[in-house]
Design a protein around this motif. Structure first.
Motif, short mmCIF file in Angstrom:
data_model
loop_
_atom_site.label_atom_id
_atom_site.label_comp_id
_atom_site.label_asym_id
_atom_site.label_seq_id
_atom_site.Cartn_x
_atom_site.Cartn_y
_atom_site.Cartn_z
N VAL A 53 0.63 -1.33 0.22
CA VAL A 53 -0.11 -0.04 -0.16
C VAL A 53 0.79 1.63 -0.25
O VAL A 53 0.40 2.44 -0.88
CB VAL A 53 -1.23 -0.15 1.01
N ILE A 54 2.17 0.78 0.63
CA ILE A 54 2.85 1.88 0.79
C ILE A 54 4.50 1.47 0.99
O ILE A 54 4.80 0.82 0.76
CB ILE A 54 2.93 3.16 1.94
N ARG A 55 5.51 2.02 -0.09
CA ARG A 55 6.28 1.88 -0.31
C ARG A 55 7.48 2.26 1.32
O ARG A 55 7.79 3.21 1.45
CB ARG A 55 6.90 2.08 -1.04
N PRO A 56 8.78 0.67 1.35
CA PRO A 56 9.34 1.11 2.45
C PRO A 56 10.65 2.53 1.86
O PRO A 56 10.94 2.32 0.84
CB PRO A 56 10.48 -0.74 2.46
N SER A 57 11.35 2.95 2.52
CA SER A 57 12.51 4.07 2.03
C SER A 57 13.47 3.02 2.32
O SER A 57 14.81 3.48 1.06
CB SER A 57 11.77 5.08 3.32
N SER A 58 13.50 1.63 2.94
CA SER A 58 14.68 1.72 2.97
C SER A 58 14.66 -0.42 3.45
O SER A 58 13.59 0.19 4.00
CB SER A 58 15.85 1.56 2.94
N GLY A 59 15.56 -1.09 3.06
CA GLY A 59 15.02 -2.49 3.59
C GLY A 59 14.49 -3.38 2.72
O GLY A 59 14.10 -2.39 1.52
N VAL A 60 14.28 -4.59 3.22
CA VAL A 60 13.98 -5.51 3.08
C VAL A 60 12.45 -6.68 3.23
O VAL A 60 12.74 -5.66 4.31
CB VAL A 60 14.59 -7.14 2.01
N ALA A 61 11.75 -6.56 2.47
CA ALA A 61 10.14 -7.11 2.93
C ALA A 61 9.41 -8.52 1.99
O ALA A 61 9.84 -8.22 0.58
CB ALA A 61 9.44 -6.37 3.30
N ARG A 62 9.75 -9.30 3.01
CA ARG A 62 8.43 -10.57 1.75
C ARG A 62 7.85 -11.45 2.16
O ARG A 62 8.18 -11.63 3.25
CB ARG A 62 10.54 -11.71 1.51
#
Length: 314
Positions: A53-62
């Protein structure tokens, strides 16, 4: 087998404000994972990043082995979602609305919608705009559960529900876990977490300040106590209570008339207090659970201000 959810140093900034400041969690398949913390801690922001729904500024999500951005609509069809601020309006009837959601989410077993509606006690033939907040919430739960998704992401799912429906919801969560589904549950209701979650992460100011199981995090040890009794003066009672190290915030009615009324907060074992009160004539005794936000702030509020804000348990 891969994790159902995995984040590595996930961050989200809004201008100069860091809403999520390096979130790393893993959620195993077929488990219930509780995400808790005070308002503004970053719970909803985290869930929205996992759903793209929103995008992270940095980092990883799976999520279910894929990144939310790359997974797209195909990944989202494998997920059931109840947002924290569910908005359902319009002249459309509940059944038609759920039929529309089924076309988006994928195949729904025959009778599944009616079964869930009966369990939750909602009339699907009424227009959505005429439903109460609680009944709209029930529609939200039905659309999340009806296609038996691999992953359920539930943000304050029992908001507006009466206690009997809350109990039925907890049964639905247990059944989903038994079916091998994974549940990520954000809640302010401590009993929901205590009764369903296998693992819990406590968020404060965008950081995990504790994680483990509910018992290890000691979330259930803080309780409010109210009592009234006869046969002892307020001053004498105060002297007795001062010897209990787990009791604090003691307030004793000093009007000089009976019954003597006590309110206090107990942090730890309640048995010494019960034994002390039992020496007197107790008229009534109530032990209440403080709200989840208060529990978190009392136990972990200072942790977020410590070095890196992280204290892990379990």
């Amino acid at each position: 087998m891969s994790h159902a959810i995995e984040t590595i140093d996930l961050k989200k900034n809004y201008g100069s404000h860091a809403a999520i400041r390096g979130l790393s969690i893993t959620v195993e398949p077929g488990t219930v994972f509780g995400l808790i913390g005070p308002n503004g801690a970053g719970k909803t922001t985290t869930l929205r990043m996992l759903l793209d729904v929103i995008r992270p500024s940095s980092g990883v999500a799976r999520v279910l082995g894929e990144t939310p951005q790359a997974g797209g609509p195909a990944l989202r069809r494998r997920i059931g979602f109840v947002p924290g601020e569910l908005r359902l309006e319009g002249r459309i009837r509940g059944r038609a609305l759920l039929r529309h959601y089924a076309e988006i989410s994928g195949q729904v077993a025959p009778g599944a919608v009616d079964d869930l509606a009966d369990r939750l006690g909602v009339d699907l033939n009424r227009e959505v705009r005429k439903l109460s907040k609680g009944n709209k919430q029930k529609l939200g739960l039905i659309q999340a559960f009806m296609h038996r998704p691999e992953l359920l992401v539930l943000d304050e799912p029992t908001s507006g529900l009466d206690p009997l429906v809350q109990r039925e919801f907890l049964t639905m969560v247990r059944e989903a876990r038994a079916n091998g589904q994974t549940i990520l549950l954000s809640s302010h209701v401590l009993s929901e977490i205590q009764q369903t979650a296998d693992q819990v992460a406590v968020l404060s100011d965008g950081l995990i300040v504790a994680e483990g199981d509910v018992a290890a995090l000691r979330l259930g040890r803080i309780r409010r106590v109210r009592a009234s009794f006869t046969g002892i003066a307020a001053a004498a009672l105060r002297q007795e209570l001062d010897h209990l190290p787990t009791l604090r915030d003691i307030d004793i009615d000093v009007t000089g008339t009976e019954p003597v009324r006590l309110t206090a907060t107990i942090d730890g074992d309640i048995d010494p207090l019960v034994k002390l009160l039992a020496r007197h004539s107790v008229l009534d005794l109530a032990v209440e659970e403080p709200d989840l936000e208060e529990s978190v702030l009392q136990l972990y509020g200072s942790s977020a201000n410590g070095r890196n804000g992280e204290v892990r348990h379990g």
